[in-house]
Write a protein that holds these residues in place. Structure first.
Motif, short mmCIF file in Angstrom:
data_model
loop_
_atom_site.label_atom_id
_atom_site.label_comp_id
_atom_site.label_asym_id
_atom_site.label_seq_id
_atom_site.Cartn_x
_atom_site.Cartn_y
_atom_site.Cartn_z
N LEU A 1 25.99 48.26 18.24
CA LEU A 1 27.45 48.29 18.10
C LEU A 1 27.89 49.34 17.10
CD1 LEU A 1 28.76 44.61 18.20
CD2 LEU A 1 28.97 46.39 19.93
N PRO B 1 30.17 47.38 12.67
CA PRO B 1 31.02 46.41 13.38
C PRO B 1 31.42 45.25 12.47
CG PRO B 1 28.72 46.08 13.96
CD PRO B 1 28.77 47.32 13.10
N ALA C 1 33.55 41.27 15.94
CA ALA C 1 33.11 42.08 17.08
C ALA C 1 31.68 41.73 17.49
CB ALA C 1 33.21 43.56 16.73
N ASP D 1 30.65 40.20 21.22
CA ASP D 1 29.59 40.84 22.00
C ASP D 1 28.48 39.85 22.31
OD1 ASP D 1 28.13 43.35 22.96
OD2 ASP D 1 26.76 42.64 21.41
N PHE E 1 43.06 42.71 14.98
CA PHE E 1 42.37 43.94 14.63
C PHE E 1 43.00 44.60 13.39
CE2 PHE E 1 42.00 42.94 19.08
CZ PHE E 1 40.63 42.81 19.20
N HIS F 1 35.41 49.65 8.89
CA HIS F 1 35.35 49.35 10.32
C HIS F 1 36.33 50.21 11.12
CE1 HIS F 1 33.08 45.97 8.87
NE2 HIS F 1 34.12 45.48 8.24
N GLU G 1 37.15 48.62 18.18
CA GLU G 1 36.85 47.21 18.46
C GLU G 1 37.90 46.62 19.39
OE1 GLU G 1 35.86 44.83 15.09
OE2 GLU G 1 34.32 46.25 14.38
N ARG G 2 39.16 46.98 19.18
CA ARG G 2 40.22 46.52 20.10
C ARG G 2 39.93 47.00 21.51
NH1 ARG G 2 45.64 45.01 19.99
NH2 ARG G 2 45.81 45.31 17.73
N VAL H 1 37.23 44.92 23.15
CA VAL H 1 37.70 43.59 23.54
C VAL H 1 38.62 43.66 24.75
CG1 VAL H 1 39.10 41.62 22.80
CG2 VAL H 1 37.42 42.63 21.23
#
Length: 204
Positions: A132, A140, A144, A148, A165, A182, A187-188, A191
């Motif tokens: 990640l 991450p 997150a 995952d 986020f 981060h 990450e958004r 997702v």
């Protein structure tokens, strides 16, 4: 493993020895088969919502790190699993009272004996964190990593509560997005892609 053996393995970074303390990942994920799971993040915005009853109605409730719960109406009260990447003090451990602890951080020296020796303890593999990190170009978040991981299971549904986020910052600290390492946009995107591809994932 004894406590002394654990301390030696942790200090010398004997990953194989530490991994023997963990339940196998397949067994962990099998425990979620067919279940409705609530993953509760620490976004400040959750405190202004009434999602507590929905959180507590899930088959499995998973919280993150120190898991602030300012009110039952917004956050619920149950914690089945606690995903950790930070040390947990005795007061917080007693308050949260998780049935299972998952250590998600690659920083093994922060792992404590109380967590490592607890029933059902899970240690997240370093390779999963690296994958990640390479994908995001940044370390991450615990959230997150959990998303995952959980989406690899045969759960029936995964609902995210308290995930924006970092738009509303975190209930567990005062740092801004620029003060943490981060990549929340990445990450958004992960997702949202997962949600679009897999109808089991929902954002409350």
């Amino acid at each position: 493993m004894t406590r002394a053996g654990f301390l030696i393995a942790r200090t010398l970074r004997h990953e194989d020895a530490l991994m023997r303390l963990s339940v196998p990942q397949d067994d962990l994920l099998d425990d979620l088969a067919g279940r409705d799971v609530a993953l509760v993040g620490n976004a400040r915005a959750l405190a202004d919502k009434d999602q507590g009853a929905k959180i507590d109605a899930a088959d499995t409730v998973i919280r993150i790190n120190r898991a602030p719960m300012p009110a039952a109406a917004s956050h619920g009260t149950r914690t089945d699993w606690l995903a950790l990447a930070t040390r947990l003090g005795d007061a917080d451990r007693a308050r949260i009272a998780p049935d299972r602890i998952l250590w998600m951080s690659p920083k093994r020296k922060r792992l404590d004996w109380a967590s490592a020796s607890s029933d059902g303890f899970y240690l997240h593999p370093l390779a999963a964190h690296r994958a990640l990190r390479d994908r995001f170009g940044a370390p991450p978040t615990t959230g997150a990593m959990m998303i995952d991981l959980l989406m690899r299971s045969r759960l029936r549904s995964l609902t995210l509560h308290g995930f924006d986020f970092f738009a509303s910052l975190s209930l567990s600290g005062r740092r801004t997005a620029g003060q943490v390492p981060h990549d929340f946009a990445a990450e958004r995107a992960m997702v949202e892609t997962l949600r679009d591809r897999d109808g089991r994932l929902r954002i409350a």
